[in-house]
Scaffold this motif. Sequence first.
Motif, short mmCIF file in Angstrom:
data_model
loop_
_atom_site.label_atom_id
_atom_site.label_comp_id
_atom_site.label_asym_id
_atom_site.label_seq_id
_atom_site.Cartn_x
_atom_site.Cartn_y
_atom_site.Cartn_z
N LEU A 276 54.30 42.32 33.43
CA LEU A 276 53.82 41.48 32.34
C LEU A 276 52.31 41.36 32.31
CD1 LEU A 276 56.31 38.47 32.15
CD2 LEU A 276 56.30 40.58 30.84
N PHE A 277 51.69 41.25 33.48
CA PHE A 277 50.26 40.92 33.54
C PHE A 277 49.42 42.02 34.17
CE2 PHE A 277 52.74 36.96 34.27
CZ PHE A 277 52.61 36.44 32.98
N GLY A 278 50.08 43.05 34.71
CA GLY A 278 49.33 44.13 35.35
C GLY A 278 48.68 43.73 36.65
N ARG A 279 49.05 42.60 37.20
CA ARG A 279 48.44 42.07 38.43
C ARG A 279 49.31 40.94 38.97
NH1 ARG A 279 43.01 39.48 37.65
NH2 ARG A 279 42.47 41.53 36.82
N GLN A 280 48.98 40.48 40.18
CA GLN A 280 49.67 39.33 40.78
C GLN A 280 48.85 38.08 40.47
OE1 GLN A 280 52.83 39.79 42.30
NE2 GLN A 280 52.38 41.73 41.28
N VAL A 281 49.29 37.32 39.48
CA VAL A 281 48.62 36.08 39.12
C VAL A 281 48.84 35.03 40.21
CG1 VAL A 281 48.49 34.23 37.39
CG2 VAL A 281 48.87 36.60 36.67
N ARG B 147 38.08 23.72 24.08
CA ARG B 147 39.09 23.26 23.12
C ARG B 147 40.29 22.60 23.80
NH1 ARG B 147 42.08 21.67 19.82
NH2 ARG B 147 42.94 22.66 17.95
N PHE B 148 40.72 23.09 24.98
CA PHE B 148 41.98 22.64 25.58
C PHE B 148 41.83 22.09 26.99
CE2 PHE B 148 42.96 26.14 22.64
CZ PHE B 148 43.80 25.48 21.74
N GLY B 149 40.62 22.06 27.54
CA GLY B 149 40.45 21.60 28.91
C GLY B 149 40.56 22.77 29.88
N ASP B 150 40.63 22.44 31.16
CA ASP B 150 40.63 23.47 32.20
C ASP B 150 42.04 24.03 32.38
OD1 ASP B 150 39.83 25.18 34.14
OD2 ASP B 150 39.53 23.67 35.70
N VAL B 151 42.47 24.85 31.42
CA VAL B 151 43.84 25.37 31.43
C VAL B 151 44.02 26.51 32.42
CG1 VAL B 151 44.43 24.64 29.11
CG2 VAL B 151 43.21 26.79 29.43
N PHE B 152 42.95 27.11 32.87
CA PHE B 152 43.01 28.12 33.93
C PHE B 152 42.15 27.61 35.09
CE2 PHE B 152 44.18 30.63 30.23
CZ PHE B 152 45.18 31.46 30.73
N PRO B 153 42.64 26.60 35.80
CA PRO B 153 41.81 25.95 36.83
C PRO B 153 41.38 26.90 37.93
CG PRO B 153 44.12 25.25 37.00
CD PRO B 153 44.00 26.02 35.73
N ARG C 164 37.72 37.11 36.77
CA ARG C 164 39.18 37.13 36.93
C ARG C 164 39.88 37.00 35.59
NH1 ARG C 164 43.01 32.66 39.97
NH2 ARG C 164 44.93 33.91 39.97
N PHE C 165 39.38 36.10 34.74
CA PHE C 165 40.01 35.89 33.44
C PHE C 165 39.87 37.14 32.57
CE2 PHE C 165 39.93 34.38 29.00
CZ PHE C 165 41.20 33.79 28.95
N THR C 166 38.72 37.75 32.58
CA THR C 166 38.52 38.97 31.81
C THR C 166 39.45 40.08 32.30
OG1 THR C 166 36.21 38.40 31.36
CG2 THR C 166 36.83 40.72 31.15
N GLY C 167 39.59 40.18 33.61
CA GLY C 167 40.51 41.17 34.17
C GLY C 167 41.94 40.93 33.69
N LEU C 168 42.33 39.66 33.62
CA LEU C 168 43.67 39.33 33.13
C LEU C 168 43.83 39.75 31.67
CD1 LEU C 168 46.43 37.89 33.45
CD2 LEU C 168 45.30 35.79 32.70
#
Length: 699
Positions: free
Chosen positions: A324-329, A109-115, A121-125
């Motif tokens: 905020l994210f529970g991790r170091q993004v 829908r939006f392109g590679d917004v999480f390059p 990794r995304f599921t963990g986030l």
Amino acid sequence: MDTWTIGRNESQRVLERLLTEAAGNGTGAVCFDYFDTLVTRTVPPEYTKRMAANLLSLCCGGKIDPEALYRERAGLERRICEQRAATGGELEFYLHEFGGRFLEVLRCRFGDVFPGWQEERFTGLLLDVELQVETAVQRPLPEVVEVLAGLKREGVKTVLISDFYLPSSHFTPMLAAHGLPDLFDHIFVSADHGLAKGSGRMYDKVCDELGCRPGQLIMIGDNPHADIEMAGRRGIVPIHVVNPGRQEFYRSWKADQIDIEAAFARSLSVMAPETVFKEMAHSLFLFIYRLFSRLSKRGASDAFFFSKEGEFLKRLFEQFQQQLFGRQVINSHYLLASRKATFLASLGPLDREDFRRLFNHYRTISCRDFLLSLNLEEPLAKRISDQAGQEFDKRFDNFPESEAFQALKGTPLFQEVYEQKRTEQRRNFVLYLESFGVDLPEKGLTIVDVGWKGSIQDNIYHILGGDTEVSGFYVGSLIASERSGSNRKAGLLFDDTPTLSPYFHVYNNNRSLYEMVLGASHGSADGYYTGEQFQALGDGHRKVIGREVKTGAGTIHVATLDLPEERHLFETVIGPLQQELFKGVVSQIRTCIESACLLPDPQWFARRHARMVFTPRAAEIEFFERLYHLENFGVFEYTNFETGETLPIHTRISNLIHVIKSKTALESGIWPPIILRRLGVGFYRHIDGYRRHKRVFRQ
């Protein structure tokens, strides 16, 4: 069916009944629902997903609007639930199985917004963000916790059963945040088993696992269908928890009823009342928020925080992400660097070097100042000066054009030492930088520091040959040199390029306050050496090994200055202040979650900062006067902010007249309240502060 109404002091009655049941009827376990039974939320349940969407939007640099994220998530949840139900499964979705499909939907829908992000990794986030949101908005119900604890004390088996989309890997930490895990013997979460109370299948699972009959269980919960009807159908004894006030709260709640400004103002109440410059916590939070937003928008994966001010900034940046994210993004690294430590390594061969990056800012200097700025040890610098036949400490108004400078450059000893140490320092610094394992040619170098001109960034840019893209993000940027397409700089609280940023005259007032508040627990970086090179320095210097770095070419020793005066100042003054500021920032990060990442407007933050710098309290001025720091590049001397001796009345009157008439008397770069106290007219700070405030805010 028994009913337990929250708010009517029925906990003792309920506990006595449960203990009686356990003793007389051979109760196998007392089971508790979680949401709106054991804990409530400060927002309606569905709103937590909007809060998570806001955090995800922040994480991707705002490339997807939070409302769009929420909408896409809701649509996918609905489709998954329908697909499960159509195949005989539960009418539920589970977040740990949801992440891959959600990432696919977003990219479509939006392109590679999480390059570069993979499904894992995304599921963990997603899981971590949901945990942070839930933890922030949940509040235990004391009445129910009291009953639960009473059962546990009496040895009754207790079980938690929840229909929820977080697996136990994240559900248990949620319990731990409220001190609840030890109160349960067993925990069953639908996301772990693919079974729900709503269908009754979870109750079958619980009985099988516990080895008991349904009639030996008691189920306590608020949901009329899942906790009461379905439990009763299975032969389990239900107790219905009723909380009319909470249900009415959920029905009437609106997002716009959150007073964001009041919430952020209250967040500093965690700090000690006597804390000076308390509002600096607001400014530091705003900087960290803007820093993360800018870096995530750029897709940065690593950020290097320069010593010394970067030590506390890095700590805040990591805390911001963890809360905020529970991790170091974004990975953060601490780089021991200073103007003095990096200057020599950044220079070219002597016959092509004009030293302009020193002379552009320091022209009235001595041979000593020049040679020490090249990070030469003082005995060696004195020998070079003597060989050139020059006075070591004599300052020249225009040193670059002086005979002394030309004499130094013509000295064989200087020529030899300059080239040897320049190449050594460059090689060693590059090895040190490479030891962090970041692919700089591919990713570029992202740096964070307190700022102003960005001289250290320029030095490193030249050390790397101008081939690596360097981007600097600063608290403030002022008269920044050498800005270019591959050597970018930005001040996030104030910047004078291309025009003055909003509220520039607020955040630029008293820049020394940032430098002092952001002091470090160690001395300034003072060079990069192999073991042999460090030993060769001999005695008579104040360098210590601040860090040892193993590289493929051997160990690099990063030297720092060991100055007892600075160490004492940090341990007794700056360190304790940082602890209070840290509390204030942590509290604001929590407020940020609870307000769905909505912040007060920029003027609100500017007004808080203006209070400190335009209308400081007497205790804050006296605190600032006690501070001092060492200038160790260009000129080498201690700077303090002491007022000095008391002036006679006629001098004070003359000074007051000068201050009133002059437009520049208070614009030297020193904090105006300090200038006024030195001039013996400290009372005038009230008038000057009022005028400055009025000019900025126009009221």
